[in-house]
Motif scaffolding. Structure first.
Motif, mmCIF file in Angstrom:
data_model
loop_
_atom_site.group_PDB
_atom_site.id
_atom_site.type_symbol
_atom_site.label_atom_id
_atom_site.label_comp_id
_atom_site.label_asym_id
_atom_site.label_seq_id
_atom_site.Cartn_x
_atom_site.Cartn_y
_atom_site.Cartn_z
ATOM 1 N N GLU A 128 0.834 -1.205 0.000
ATOM 2 C CA GLU A 128 0.000 0.000 0.000
ATOM 3 C C GLU A 128 0.868 1.253 0.000
ATOM 4 N N TRP A 129 0.200 2.384 -0.222
ATOM 5 C CA TRP A 129 0.903 3.663 -0.266
ATOM 6 C C TRP A 129 0.922 4.311 1.111
ATOM 7 N N TRP A 130 2.048 4.991 1.404
ATOM 8 C CA TRP A 130 2.220 5.759 2.632
ATOM 9 C C TRP A 130 2.644 7.170 2.257
ATOM 10 N N LEU A 131 2.251 8.122 3.085
ATOM 11 C CA LEU A 131 2.522 9.531 2.805
ATOM 12 C C LEU A 131 3.490 10.118 3.821
ATOM 13 N N THR A 132 4.479 10.849 3.326
ATOM 14 C CA THR A 132 5.418 11.563 4.186
ATOM 15 C C THR A 132 5.794 12.870 3.493
ATOM 16 N N VAL A 133 6.870 13.511 3.959
ATOM 17 C CA VAL A 133 7.294 14.782 3.372
ATOM 18 C C VAL A 133 8.787 14.702 3.068
ATOM 19 N N THR A 134 9.165 15.323 1.970
ATOM 20 C CA THR A 134 10.554 15.324 1.527
ATOM 21 C C THR A 134 10.942 16.724 1.077
ATOM 22 N N SER A 135 12.215 16.906 0.812
ATOM 23 C CA SER A 135 12.699 18.156 0.223
ATOM 24 C C SER A 135 13.404 17.827 -1.091
ATOM 25 N N ASP A 136 12.861 18.370 -2.169
ATOM 26 C CA ASP A 136 13.507 18.192 -3.466
ATOM 27 C C ASP A 136 14.643 19.206 -3.568
ATOM 28 N N HIS A 137 15.725 18.919 -2.837
ATOM 29 C CA HIS A 137 16.874 19.833 -2.823
ATOM 30 C C HIS A 137 17.535 19.788 -4.202
ATOM 31 N N THR A 138 17.725 20.950 -4.795
ATOM 32 C CA THR A 138 18.106 21.038 -6.203
ATOM 33 C C THR A 138 19.219 22.052 -6.424
#
Length: 239
Positions: free
Chosen positions: A99-109
């Motif tokens: 199943e899918w789980w939700l979290t938070v990330t940073s698309d550091h670019t």
């Protein structure tokens, strides 16, 4: 195979008391969705702020960029080459235990590299990711209420850098369906789902680097948050 990431996964099926279980997930595939704004004006705003940095407009929206799964990290510090990189908070879905789980990330670019290739810039920096997650099926019905926020340490204090709700981003299920992963993705697939525009500082500058960043996903309905803070160590560019 990438080093396993550990997530404190919270769930409360059938309105039961929330339960948290630690899951080890080895990232196998990582895709970053870009230009995912639900509002055409918001997309235009983000394209404009990147164009000010010399980043060309996308060929279509949304776009799905492939990135190395090994870039995902839960370390409190990342290293980047030079001082031209910056982060941006994004909701992220990952597949674990079917199943899918939700979290938070940073698309550091790397913003300098981004001016000539967005795809290459996505591969240049580690991608910080939080160590907690929520069961996606439980929050999907009210995803538009979820709040996305980031702060940066600037001028000796923490200042708001991004703030809004997921109502500004295309429904995450539709992004999954449209992405190369598909809704029935395999274990260890990660999809970063887009971001919000940066809040301009007193000098009128939006996207900008910072030595520290904090990213947050908040669920006001259940009064809970997922927060991750990281530092950026810049390495000298030697020619």
């Amino acid at each position: 195979m990438s080093t396993p990431l550990l997530f404190a996964c919270e769930s409360a099926l059938d309105n039961a008391v929330p339960r948290t279980e630690v899951r080890a997930v080895s990232p196998r595939q990582f895709i970053i969705a870009g230009w995912t704004g639900r509002d055409s004006a918001a997309i235009a705003h983000h394209i404009h702020e990147l164009e000010l940095l010399g980043v060309p407009a996308p060929s279509s929206v949304p776009l799905f960029y492939r990135a190395s799964a090994s870039l995902l990290t839960q370390a409190p510090q990342i290293e980047t080459l030079g001082e031209d990189s910056s982060g941006e908070a994004e909701p992220l879905l990952f597949r674990a235990d079917g199943e899918w789980w939700l979290t938070v990330t940073s698309d550091h670019t790397d913003r300098k590299v981004e001016t000539y290739s967005v795809a290459v810039s996505k591969q240049m920096c580690p991608k910080p990711i939080a160590a907690a997650a929520w069961r996606w099926s439980e929050v999907a019905p009210y995803q538009d209420e979820l709040q996305l926020r980031s702060r940066i340490f600037e001028g000796g204090q923490w200042v708001d850098y991004q703030q809004g709700t997921l109502s500004s981003i295309r429904p995450l299920a539709s992004l999954c369906a449209d992405s190369p992963l598909g809704l029935g993705a395999a274990e260890g697939c990660f999809l970063s789902c887009g971001t919000l525009g940066a809040i301009h500082n007193a000098q009128g500058v939006g996207i900008r680097p910072a030595a520290q960043m904090e990213i947050e996903l908040r669920d006001p309905r259940r009064q809970r948050s997922i927060v991750h803070r990281y530092q950026v160590q810049t390495l000298p560019v030697v020619a």
